[in-house]
Design an enzyme around this catalytic site. Structure first.
Site, PDB file in Angstrom:
ATOM      1  N   PHE A 155      35.852  19.109  40.695  1.00 47.40           N
ATOM      2  CA  PHE A 155      34.429  18.842  40.858  1.00 47.40           C
ATOM      3  C   PHE A 155      33.856  18.432  39.510  1.00 47.40           C
ATOM      4  O   PHE A 155      34.518  18.570  38.472  1.00 47.40           O
ATOM      5  CB  PHE A 155      33.725  20.112  41.380  1.00 47.40           C
ATOM      6  CG  PHE A 155      33.158  19.990  42.762  1.00 47.40           C
ATOM      7  CD1 PHE A 155      33.923  19.547  43.818  1.00 47.40           C
ATOM      8  CD2 PHE A 155      31.828  20.344  43.021  1.00 47.40           C
ATOM      9  CE1 PHE A 155      33.391  19.450  45.102  1.00 47.40           C
ATOM     10  CE2 PHE A 155      31.290  20.251  44.301  1.00 47.40           C
ATOM     11  CZ  PHE A 155      32.064  19.804  45.340  1.00 47.40           C
TER      12      PHE A 155
ATOM     13  N   GLN B 212      17.369  19.439  40.601  1.00 47.91           N
ATOM     14  CA  GLN B 212      18.565  18.611  40.591  1.00 47.91           C
ATOM     15  C   GLN B 212      18.461  17.467  41.594  1.00 47.91           C
ATOM     16  O   GLN B 212      18.125  17.681  42.757  1.00 47.91           O
ATOM     17  CB  GLN B 212      19.791  19.454  40.945  1.00 47.91           C
ATOM     18  CG  GLN B 212      21.072  18.634  41.041  1.00 47.91           C
ATOM     19  CD  GLN B 212      22.296  19.522  40.935  1.00 47.91           C
ATOM     20  OE1 GLN B 212      22.761  20.071  41.914  1.00 47.91           O
ATOM     21  NE2 GLN B 212      22.795  19.678  39.725  1.00 47.91           N
TER      22      GLN B 212
ATOM     23  N   HIS C  86      20.805  15.053  43.402  1.00 45.96           N
ATOM     24  CA  HIS C  86      22.227  14.879  43.677  1.00 45.96           C
ATOM     25  C   HIS C  86      22.541  13.389  43.663  1.00 45.96           C
ATOM     26  O   HIS C  86      21.818  12.597  44.268  1.00 45.96           O
ATOM     27  CB  HIS C  86      22.580  15.473  45.036  1.00 45.96           C
ATOM     28  CG  HIS C  86      24.053  15.649  45.238  1.00 45.96           C
ATOM     29  ND1 HIS C  86      24.904  14.584  45.428  1.00 45.96           N
ATOM     30  CD2 HIS C  86      24.826  16.761  45.261  1.00 45.96           C
ATOM     31  CE1 HIS C  86      26.144  15.040  45.561  1.00 45.96           C
ATOM     32  NE2 HIS C  86      26.123  16.358  45.465  1.00 45.96           N
TER      33      HIS C  86
ATOM     34  N   LEU D 244      23.248  14.575  52.534  1.00 49.36           N
ATOM     35  CA  LEU D 244      24.174  14.719  51.415  1.00 49.36           C
ATOM     36  C   LEU D 244      25.574  14.210  51.745  1.00 49.36           C
ATOM     37  O   LEU D 244      26.072  14.418  52.843  1.00 49.36           O
ATOM     38  CB  LEU D 244      24.248  16.212  51.061  1.00 49.36           C
ATOM     39  CG  LEU D 244      25.287  16.651  50.030  1.00 49.36           C
ATOM     40  CD1 LEU D 244      24.871  16.203  48.644  1.00 49.36           C
ATOM     41  CD2 LEU D 244      25.431  18.177  50.061  1.00 49.36           C
TER      42      LEU D 244
ATOM     43  N   GLU E 186      29.986  15.914  46.399  1.00 50.51           N
ATOM     44  CA  GLU E 186      30.627  15.534  45.143  1.00 50.51           C
ATOM     45  C   GLU E 186      32.150  15.583  45.302  1.00 50.51           C
ATOM     46  O   GLU E 186      32.893  14.934  44.571  1.00 50.51           O
ATOM     47  CB  GLU E 186      30.185  16.551  44.083  1.00 50.51           C
ATOM     48  CG  GLU E 186      30.628  16.280  42.674  1.00 50.51           C
ATOM     49  CD  GLU E 186      29.855  17.169  41.710  1.00 50.51           C
ATOM     50  OE1 GLU E 186      28.613  17.112  41.704  1.00 50.51           O
ATOM     51  OE2 GLU E 186      30.496  17.940  40.979  1.00 50.51           O
TER      52      GLU E 186
ATOM     53  N   ARG F 155      26.032  16.452  37.252  1.00 45.70           N
ATOM     54  CA  ARG F 155      25.179  15.725  38.200  1.00 45.70           C
ATOM     55  C   ARG F 155      23.986  15.043  37.555  1.00 45.70           C
ATOM     56  O   ARG F 155      23.597  13.947  37.951  1.00 45.70           O
ATOM     57  CB  ARG F 155      24.696  16.672  39.295  1.00 45.70           C
ATOM     58  CG  ARG F 155      25.805  17.014  40.247  1.00 45.70           C
ATOM     59  CD  ARG F 155      25.323  17.929  41.342  1.00 45.70           C
ATOM     60  NE  ARG F 155      26.428  18.213  42.256  1.00 45.70           N
ATOM     61  CZ  ARG F 155      26.391  19.143  43.194  1.00 45.70           C
ATOM     62  NH1 ARG F 155      25.304  19.881  43.365  1.00 45.70           N
ATOM     63  NH2 ARG F 155      27.424  19.334  43.980  1.00 45.70           N
TER      64      ARG F 155
ATOM     65  N   HIS G 242      17.864  17.696  45.507  1.00 45.77           N
ATOM     66  CA  HIS G 242      18.918  18.502  46.121  1.00 45.77           C
ATOM     67  C   HIS G 242      18.782  20.005  45.879  1.00 45.77           C
ATOM     68  O   HIS G 242      19.037  20.807  46.763  1.00 45.77           O
ATOM     69  CB  HIS G 242      20.260  18.022  45.569  1.00 45.77           C
ATOM     70  CG  HIS G 242      21.461  18.717  46.129  1.00 45.77           C
ATOM     71  ND1 HIS G 242      21.733  18.732  47.479  1.00 45.77           N
ATOM     72  CD2 HIS G 242      22.469  19.406  45.531  1.00 45.77           C
ATOM     73  CE1 HIS G 242      22.857  19.398  47.681  1.00 45.77           C
ATOM     74  NE2 HIS G 242      23.320  19.832  46.534  1.00 45.77           N
TER      75      HIS G 242
ATOM     76  N   ARG H 178      22.630  22.460  37.464  1.00 49.40           N
ATOM     77  CA  ARG H 178      23.674  23.236  38.123  1.00 49.40           C
ATOM     78  C   ARG H 178      24.930  22.393  38.310  1.00 49.40           C
ATOM     79  O   ARG H 178      24.850  21.214  38.629  1.00 49.40           O
ATOM     80  CB  ARG H 178      23.181  23.690  39.503  1.00 49.40           C
ATOM     81  CG  ARG H 178      24.247  24.367  40.340  1.00 49.40           C
ATOM     82  CD  ARG H 178      23.681  24.977  41.588  1.00 49.40           C
ATOM     83  NE  ARG H 178      23.313  24.026  42.609  1.00 49.40           N
ATOM     84  CZ  ARG H 178      24.184  23.364  43.383  1.00 49.40           C
ATOM     85  NH1 ARG H 178      25.485  23.523  43.228  1.00 49.40           N
ATOM     86  NH2 ARG H 178      23.752  22.529  44.310  1.00 49.40           N
TER      87      ARG H 178
END
Lengths: 246, 597
Positions: free
Chosen positions: B129, B251, B253, B263, B266, B297, B364, B408
């Site tokens: 990730f 955030q 995304h 969504l 990732e 991100r 997000h 995050r």
């Protein structure tokens, strides 16, 4: 739906929606609400309901994720159960009309909202959780990719209720026949290599109603918005039951 | 039956539990599980059936050094990545706790039955990730995110619901918590809530109230968040005179589906997917030469926004970016990313095994929230000093403990949920054993918590929800997005202050007692508004760029002045600073350095 769309790119759609609020209505009725939908793109039934609710804020339905994973907005769309948020108008609108009713077979709380108590009561009866008697290891229990694959097509259930409320056997015996959703969950745990309660689970299904009221009508398969196959799960349990008979 | 009159405390029915949890998502149900298993009479108050909570939408996985993919993986490396990802305003004691306790919490989930994907050895499958590294950033990309295909949140949420059924947790499903009841000492002694189905209002009394109400992405016009993500806990806390921390940190995304906002994980890039501009260029190589598409991100989202701003977006309006997966082959796409395949077909009309997915950075996650310590106890700040609020806990997205700081990392939200839901549960269990003595709420205290609901129920004139909500969402979208600047933010703040009165005095036309969704939406709107205004004012006050907060007028990080948490109270609309925790217990603190990927 917040951006302004030029009028020439809109067309009217008549939604015929089941309405009933026991706090104010004596009896249920169908209400026609005409909404304006874009011509150049498809929208989902849930978007259409939002447009209807803009006109009639008292219109009530459940919704949450709006992407087909939470299972809130199961309803009966032009005669077939489905999730409003992943059903495009192009798939269901016939002769420019869209009829929306609550999922059949369960008591209506208000408008498109049904009382799911019977559905969840049946689910709880199958003990929908992993049962193990052995001690937990320090790390995870191991499971081979092949064993894990047995759970594909089972663990994805979102408990929307589309299947059980389209099942005639469940309509007749919602208190005794567990219904496709609960039985799919039952098989999800029987099929799990980590579960240690298969016998106990099978014992609980050995009566003439819990499982055997499934007559293989397969409405559950045809409506499942996640493409799951409860009938197959039920027949797998049935085979297990038959094969263990001495 | 209608609910259109003012109700007084003396006429209010009371229910009592040892512990109540507001919110039935991952954090809430992990906390309730801990309490129920310890034998406490525990209730989850959830406005939706628990498995409809937004945790269900989490896809890619839960990041944790369980040493399945790499037997040498180390939670300290995960800690390093998280501190760096936070742009150095994550609290290191909390991050240390999360990363080191994480494996225990993940194995517990597996023992409860979570259907993780598996490796050939039968262990939990992990995927790479964004923002992950080995050996404190020196050893290349790590593979640390534990996954159940791309339905990890769904699997986690259902597993926790199942475990709570087994443990005998009481579920008040489809109950709406309106406001907290505070006694004269300022301690929280329960909530006002009503049963949505019947409209019956109760005082639900408890010596431990856990807020686990999740995020508030619906303050923006375009968001990956569920329609129910209305920041109810934040609204409750701000109205009760409590602060929020780092609330300007939102955030975006990188990969929300263009037009729909849904969504795509990732994990797509973790499995080898990459982003393309209209020239077919893998532009992330320019912005993040080492990590490329797996930079953190905030970095990827900004790079995409820049590509679009500079005219290199895809499509007829040059307004999106392509996410390419087809080179992975249908086998990987369909096996590892089945949910993405489904979502792409439904919302973008493309099969990702064949065509690229059109994506844009989309709101997000709320990094900020109600400040807590690592036991989940809510903190307020008085005269510059931290003070615990008795009886109140928070965990998950609504809380700011703070493990995410300014940005995050993917896969850290699910870990945050289970680790701190569990931690709050453990602490409450222990304190109940010791005995908790809180003063009973008086009728006056309860009446105060009833004010907002009473006002709405008795309303006979005022604005409707829809118009107010759209105005706020457009405002936030246009003025507080990926890039921020003083003039636009000031304009946005002004507009919010103009509509506050209208939001507080909305008209609820539908007074039905039965499953009244208009009532819920009005109450949610008031909560959203509190989050929006807190975000706006705090964003304009933080005069630097850090993590997800990126200002054209202050493009650099300013560690001299802003290596700090922001603290905001709605009563005064003032922003103050709070120290970031640089005191981990077992390792040396990671000091701020230039952040590059």
């Amino acid at each position: 739906m917040s951006q302004v769309i030029p009028v020439e790119q809109l067309k009217s759609l008549t939604m015929s929606i089941y309405r009933y609020d026991p706090s104010v209505d004596e009896k249920p009725y169908m209400q026609d609400i005409v909404i304006e939908v874009p011509t150049d793109k498809d929208i989902m039934v849930l978007d259409a309901l939002h447009l209807a609710k803009d006109q009639e804020p008292s219109l009530s339905y459940r919704r949450s994720c709006r992407e087909g994973v939470c299972g809130s907005d199961g309803m009966n769309i032009n005669g077939k159960n489905g999730l409003a948020c992943v059903t495009p108008l192009s798939e269901v609108v016939k002769r420019n009309k869209l009829t929306i009713r609550p999922m059949p077979g369960l008591p209506v709380v208000r408008d498109l909202i049904v009382d799911m108590k019977q559905f969840f009561d049946q689910l709880e009866k199958v003990k929908p959780y992993l049962i193990t008697n052995s001690d937990n290891p320090e790390i995870e229990r191991t499971q081979s990719p092949e064993e894990r694959e047995e759970l594909d097509g089972l663990y994805e259930c979102i408990l929307c209720g589309c299947c059980s409320t389209s099942c005639p056997s469940f309509w007749w015996n919602p208190d005794k026949f567990l219904g496709p959703a609960a039985l799919l969950q039952s098989w999800r745990f029987i099929a799990d290599s980590r579960d240690e309660a298969t016998e106990e689970r099978l014992d609980a299904l050995e009566d003439s109603f819990s499982l055997y009221r499934c007559h293989g009508i397969m409405n559950c398969v045809s409506v499942c918005p996640k493409g799951l196959n409860p009938t197959e799960a039920i027949s797998n349990i049935r085979n297990k039951l038959i094969n263990r008979e001495k | 039956m209608l609910v259109n009159e003012i109700i007084n405390a003396k006429d209010l029915p009371v229910m009592e539990f040892d512990g109540i949890i507001v919110g039935g998502g991952g954090a809430g149900m992990r906390a309730s599980l801990q309490l129920a298993e310890s034998g406490l009479n525990t209730a989850v108050i959830s406005k939706v059936f628990p498995t409809r909570s937004h945790t269900v939408s989490a896809q890619g996985g839960i990041t944790c050094a369980i040493q399945s993919d790499d037997p040498d993986d180390d939670w300290r490396w995960h800690m390093f990545d998280t501190v760096k990802g936070s742009d150095y305003i994550g609290d290191q004691e909390a991050i240390e706790y999360m990363c080191s306790e994480g494996p225990k919490a993940v194995f517990e989930l597996e023992h409860m039955g979570l259907p993780f994907s598996r490796t050939e050895e039968g262990r939990i499958y992990q995927r790479p990730f964004g923002g992950q590294s080995k050996d404190y950033g020196k050893g290349g990309q790590a593979t640390r995110t534990c996954a159940a295909a791309d339905r990890t949140g769904h699997s986690l949420l259902h597993t926790l619901y199942q475990a709570n059924l087994k443990a005998g947790t009481n579920f008040l499903n489809e109950w709406f918590a309106v406001d907290m009841v505070l006694n004269t000492d300022g301690a929280v002694v329960g909530v006002i809530a009503f049963k949505i189905e019947t409209g019956e209002i109760y005082y639900i009394k408890s010596k431990a109230t856990v807020l686990a109400t999740g995020g508030a992405g619906r303050i923006y016009a375009s968001t990956t968040n569920a329609l129910i993500n209305s920041g109810d806990g934040i609204g409750m806390a701000l109205r009760a005179g409590m602060p929020v921390q780092d609330i300007e940190m939102w955030q975006f995304h990188p990969t929300g589906i263009h037009g729909a906002g849904t969504l795509v994980t990732e994990g797509c890039r973790g499995e080898g997917g990459y982003l393309l501009n209209k020239d077919g260029e893998r532009f992330m190589e320019r912005y993040a030469p080492n990590s490329k598409d797996l930079a953190s991100r905030d970095v990827v989202a900004r790079s995409m926004a820049l590509e679009i701003l500079e005219g290199r977006g895809c499509g007829p309006n040059a307004d999106h970016i392509f996410l390419r997966l087809d080179h992975l082959g249908p086998e990987v796409v369909h096996k590892r990313l089945p949910g993405i395949t489904e979502l792409s077909k439904t919302f973008a009309g493309v099969d990702p095994a064949v065509q690229p997915i059109p994506v844009v950075p989309t709101c997000h996650y709320m990094m900020g929230g109600i400040p807590t310590n690592i036991n989940g106890q809510v903190i307020t700040v008085k005269e510059g000093k931290d003070e615990v609020i008795e009886g109140l806990y928070a965990a998950g997205e609504v809380a700011c403990v703070s493990v995410h700081g300014g940005n995050r990392l993917g896969g850290n939200s699910l870990l945050d949920l289970v680790v701190f839901g569990r931690a709050a549960g453990i602490y409450i269990e222990e304190s109940m054993k010791q005995g908790v003595d809180l003063k009973e709420a008086s009728h006056d205290d309860i009446d105060k918590a009833l004010e907002r609901l009473n006002k709405l129920n008795a309303s006979s004139e005022g604005e409707q929800v829809t118009a107010l909500k759209e105005r706020m969402q457009q405002n936030m979208q246009n003025n507080f997005g990926v890039f921020r600047t003083k003039d636009l933010m000031e304009k946005g703040i002004q507009d919010l202050s103009k509509v506050r009165g209208e939001v507080e005095n909305m008209h609820l036309k539908d007074k039905s007692a039965t499953f009244n969704t208009a009532r819920i939406e009005a109450l949610e709107m008031q909560n959203l508004f509190e989050v929006a205004e807190a975000t706006a004012i705090t964003a304009n006050t933080r005069k630097e760029s850090r993590g997800a907060h990126s200002r054209d007028d202050y493009p650099n990080r300013d560690d001299d002045n802003w290596l700090k948490h922001s603290i905001y109270f709605s009563e005064t609309k003032e922003v103050s600073k709070r120290d970031v925790n640089y005191r981990p217990k077992t390792v040396q603190a990671f000091q701020p350095t230039v952040r590059s990927y």
